[in-house]
Motif scaffolding. Structure first.
Motif, short mmCIF file in Angstrom:
data_model
loop_
_atom_site.label_atom_id
_atom_site.label_comp_id
_atom_site.label_asym_id
_atom_site.label_seq_id
_atom_site.Cartn_x
_atom_site.Cartn_y
_atom_site.Cartn_z
N ALA A 1 0.88 -1.16 -0.21
CA ALA A 1 0.11 -0.09 0.00
C ALA A 1 1.16 1.34 -0.05
O ALA A 1 2.37 1.05 0.15
CB ALA A 1 -1.00 0.39 0.96
N THR A 2 -0.17 2.67 -0.36
CA THR A 2 1.07 3.85 -0.36
C THR A 2 1.44 3.80 0.72
O THR A 2 3.09 4.47 0.93
CB THR A 2 -0.33 4.61 -0.51
OG1 THR A 2 -0.74 4.75 -1.69
CG2 THR A 2 0.51 6.68 -0.82
N CYS A 3 0.60 3.76 2.02
CA CYS A 3 1.38 3.69 4.12
C CYS A 3 1.44 2.00 4.21
O CYS A 3 0.27 1.75 4.34
CB CYS A 3 0.84 4.48 4.77
SG CYS A 3 1.54 4.55 6.09
N PRO B 1 -11.98 1.00 0.98
CA PRO B 1 -10.76 2.11 -0.09
C PRO B 1 -11.72 1.63 -1.12
O PRO B 1 -12.70 0.60 -1.82
CB PRO B 1 -9.65 1.06 -0.58
CG PRO B 1 -10.13 -0.27 0.04
CD PRO B 1 -10.97 -0.24 1.40
N GLY B 2 -11.52 2.85 -2.32
CA GLY B 2 -12.34 3.02 -3.53
C GLY B 2 -12.76 4.34 -3.88
O GLY B 2 -11.63 5.34 -3.74
N GLN B 3 -13.19 4.89 -4.56
CA GLN B 3 -13.45 6.11 -5.12
C GLN B 3 -13.83 7.11 -4.12
O GLN B 3 -14.02 8.19 -4.76
CB GLN B 3 -14.93 6.13 -6.05
CG GLN B 3 -16.22 5.90 -5.96
CD GLN B 3 -16.85 5.82 -6.50
OE1 GLN B 3 -17.08 6.31 -7.86
NE2 GLN B 3 -18.05 4.82 -6.43
N TRP B 4 -14.32 7.02 -3.03
CA TRP B 4 -15.14 7.45 -1.76
C TRP B 4 -14.03 8.65 -1.16
O TRP B 4 -13.09 8.42 -1.13
CB TRP B 4 -15.97 6.89 -0.93
CG TRP B 4 -16.83 5.80 -1.23
CD1 TRP B 4 -18.20 6.30 -1.71
CD2 TRP B 4 -16.98 4.95 -1.95
NE1 TRP B 4 -18.37 5.15 -2.09
CE2 TRP B 4 -17.79 3.59 -2.04
CE3 TRP B 4 -15.17 3.79 -1.73
CZ2 TRP B 4 -17.38 2.69 -2.59
CZ3 TRP B 4 -15.94 2.05 -2.22
CH2 TRP B 4 -17.06 1.78 -3.13
N LYS C 1 -7.21 12.42 -4.03
CA LYS C 1 -6.69 11.72 -5.58
C LYS C 1 -7.11 10.49 -6.28
O LYS C 1 -7.41 10.34 -7.06
CB LYS C 1 -5.01 11.41 -5.91
CG LYS C 1 -5.17 10.44 -5.38
CD LYS C 1 -3.35 10.45 -5.70
CE LYS C 1 -2.61 9.16 -4.26
NZ LYS C 1 -1.25 8.83 -4.80
N ASN C 2 -8.19 9.48 -5.46
CA ASN C 2 -8.49 8.36 -5.47
C ASN C 2 -10.05 9.36 -6.18
O ASN C 2 -11.27 8.14 -6.34
CB ASN C 2 -8.93 7.98 -4.69
CG ASN C 2 -9.69 8.81 -3.27
OD1 ASN C 2 -8.49 9.37 -3.04
ND2 ASN C 2 -10.12 7.68 -3.16
N VAL C 3 -10.82 10.08 -5.73
CA VAL C 3 -12.24 10.32 -5.89
C VAL C 3 -12.51 10.67 -7.24
O VAL C 3 -11.76 11.71 -8.06
CB VAL C 3 -12.63 11.62 -5.16
CG1 VAL C 3 -13.53 12.37 -4.91
CG2 VAL C 3 -12.55 11.97 -3.73
N THR C 4 -13.59 9.73 -8.11
CA THR C 4 -13.90 10.24 -9.25
C THR C 4 -15.27 11.60 -9.90
O THR C 4 -15.80 11.79 -8.51
CB THR C 4 -14.93 9.23 -9.39
OG1 THR C 4 -16.11 9.26 -9.47
CG2 THR C 4 -13.57 7.84 -9.52
#
Length: 552
Positions: free
Chosen positions: A309-311, A372-375, A483-486
């Motif tokens: 993961a990123t972290c 985790p996802g677009q939220w 950056k994950n938000v759509t």
């Protein structure tokens, strides 16, 4: 205590060795206590006064709060209570070993009690008088002890019906709506919702306790290590059921990492690839720690390592406390973020309840999600509220650049928060209800596609990136927290805010059932039903006025 007696398999009765009046306690030591080092405080002020931000509020600096909570946890023992024992007898027994400072009982598939002593020596005294039987962890053939004891004494005071105090339980939306409907105003409702959702003192104590228990165990491997909580557990925005985010600072030499020699044997050695790359060092450290937690540390279950993961982190559950934990390594930047949000929450008493309401609203409408996802996650959502409060006509919160004693033109900064006493503040008495309405207007009208938001400067800037939502990371300014938000989710945020505005502007917002913020958490079908009922009632009144039945 002799080693042969520690390793005995029979459960020894303390009463035979150390008789106590009216008590015959049986304690099982499941596992060790160690010294802890206080975090160095960078804060100076202890009270906000005069006409500063947070006027009239008692302010405990973040590092002072962390030190106090860690001290409480290090002087605490977690007791498992048998069905035939009672809390009153346990307290009496503990007081015979030293003054009890604080105590509370909770239910987590069984009854437990956390007892805090005034002095740490009292904890050691009790540990010296108990024996290990089973459920023991080992590190290189040495016992791994922790402060979890079993109190097993039959008491005549023990009730057959015991209340179940479930500390880490969130209330369902239906119950929250019923509760807030007893408020006397919309602003009062928002405050009530925050009170019902926020971490209690007991919940905070349990989270610091689990960190010190993990720290005790890890000091078998890293004698000087610290395990510190961050995020929701300490930033004043934590919910009752929030996970425990913690990070371990091993305090070992550069390039040194723990290595598993066998299932329950570990050592620390130099690794060249870890010395050359900090991320590799973190991954190697967490990889070994995941094995250590799973094989050696009692009550740590469901261990899962997520190293790419990123972290990188290790997820596990502390079975006795019922807490889900995320362990990272060398992540002190998270402490700075936690301190920043903690101070924002203390600068104005309206900040915390407003954030809780907006978080709950977003979760109900599918804008946030624990997966985790677009939220939008809770951290950037909180920053969105902070920027809104910074950029309104009369700012309620200051810019981060005005709050921090640091040159923010650089990323690698040891953030230091100043003495906040007398910090300049513009008087503003806008109610929570009006602030909520303003926030929905803000979300509806703001051009998220072409503008970004900066907590650092308390301002809006041109967003020339490809991201549909850009909320600047306050501590690393060129990074986007969203950056994950759509684009679809941003559209949903705007439409949901517009719908909330429509609901708040309805004549029945203050006299429906439910009323006030309860209407923000109704399904579209229920809202439509209420609207039809209001239209019918309004039509009846108009007809009545025509016929002279009702006054104008």
């Amino acid at each position: 205590m002799a080693a042969s007696r520690v390793h005995t398999r029979c459960l020894c009765c303390l009463q035979k060795l150390f008789p106590k009046p009216k008590l015959n306690p049986k304690l099982i030591l499941n596992n060790f206590s160690s010294n802890f080092n206080l975090v160095k405080s960078r804060a100076v002020s202890s009270v906000l006064s005069k006409d500063g931000w947070g006027k009239g509020a008692k302010f405990e600096p973040f590092q002072v709060m962390v030190e106090r909570r860690r001290s409480e946890a290090s002087r605490s023992i977690l007791f498992f209570l048998s069905e035939r024992s009672c809390l009153e007898n346990l307290i009496e027994y503990c007081n015979s070993h030293g003054k009890v400072q604080n105590c509370f009982e909770f239910y987590q598939n069984a009854y437990f009690a956390v007892v805090e002593f005034k002095k740490k020596e009292s904890v050691k005294l009790i540990q010296e008088r108990v024996y290990s039987s089973r459920g023991i962890g080992r590190f290189n053939d040495e016992l791994i002890q922790n402060r979890l004891l079993k109190y097993n004494i039959k008491s005549s005071q023990a009730s057959t019906i015991r209340p179940k105090n479930i500390v880490n339980k969130d209330f369902p939306n239906s119950q929250l709506i019923k509760t807030v409907c007893h408020g006397d105003s919309v602003s009062n409702q928002i405050e009530m919702l925050a009170t019902e959702q926020a971490l209690t003192d007991e919940g905070i104590r349990m989270r610091f306790l689990v960190c010190t228990l993990i720290e005790d165990a890890c000091r078998k491997m890293f004698p000087e290590c610290e395990v510190l909580p961050f995020g929701s557990s300490v930033n004043n925005f934590g919910k009752r059921n929030c996970d425990v985010d913690m990070f371990i600072d091993p305090k070992i030499g550069h390039g040194m990492i723990p290595v598993a020699q066998s299932a329950k044997k570990f050592k620390v050695e130099y690794d060249q690839s870890s010395a050359d790359n900090e991320r590799i060092a973190t991954q190697n450290t967490l990889r070994t720690l995941s094995k250590y937690l799973e094989k050696c540390v009692p009550h740590c279950t469901n261990v899962l390592k997520i190293l790419h993961a990123t972290c990188p982190l290790v997820k596990f559950k502390h079975q006795a406390l019922g807490l889900s934990c995320d362990l990272t390594a060398n992540n002190r930047g998270a402490i700075d973020s936690s301190e920043m949000l903690y101070i924002f929450s203390k600068l104005d008493k309206r900040v915390q309840p407003l954030v809780f309401l907006i978080r709950h609203w977003c979760r109900y409408h599918g804008l946030t999600n624990k997966n985790p996802g677009q939220w939008i996650t809770n951290y950037p959502l909180t920053l969105l509220v902070v920027v809104f409060l910074q950029t309104r006509r009369v700012p309620i919160l200051p810019k981060l650049v005005d709050l921090i004693n640091a040159d923010l033109s650089f990323d690698d900064i040891d953030y230091s928060f100043p003495d906040l006493k007398g910090f300049p503040h513009q008087a503003d008495d806008t109610s929570l209800a009006d602030l909520l309405h303003e926030f929905f207007v803000f979300c509806t009208k703001f051009d998220f596609g072409n503008q970004g938001l900066s907590v650092r400067h308390g301002s809006v800037f041109h967003n020339d990136s490809r991201f549909p939502l850009f909320i600047e990371n306050p501590l690393v300014y060129h990074l986007n927290c969203c950056k994950n938000v759509t684009k679809a989710l941003v559209t949903k945020l705007r439409s949901s805010a517009a719908e909330a505005l429509w609901v708040m502007d309805q004549p029945g917002f203050l006299d429906s059932t439910p009323w006030g913020i309860g209407m923000l958490f109704l399904t579209p079908r229920k809202l439509e039903k209420i609207q039809k009922e209001q239209n019918v009632a309004a039509f009846g009144k108009r007809v009545g006025r025509v016929l002279g039945l009702f006054p104008n």
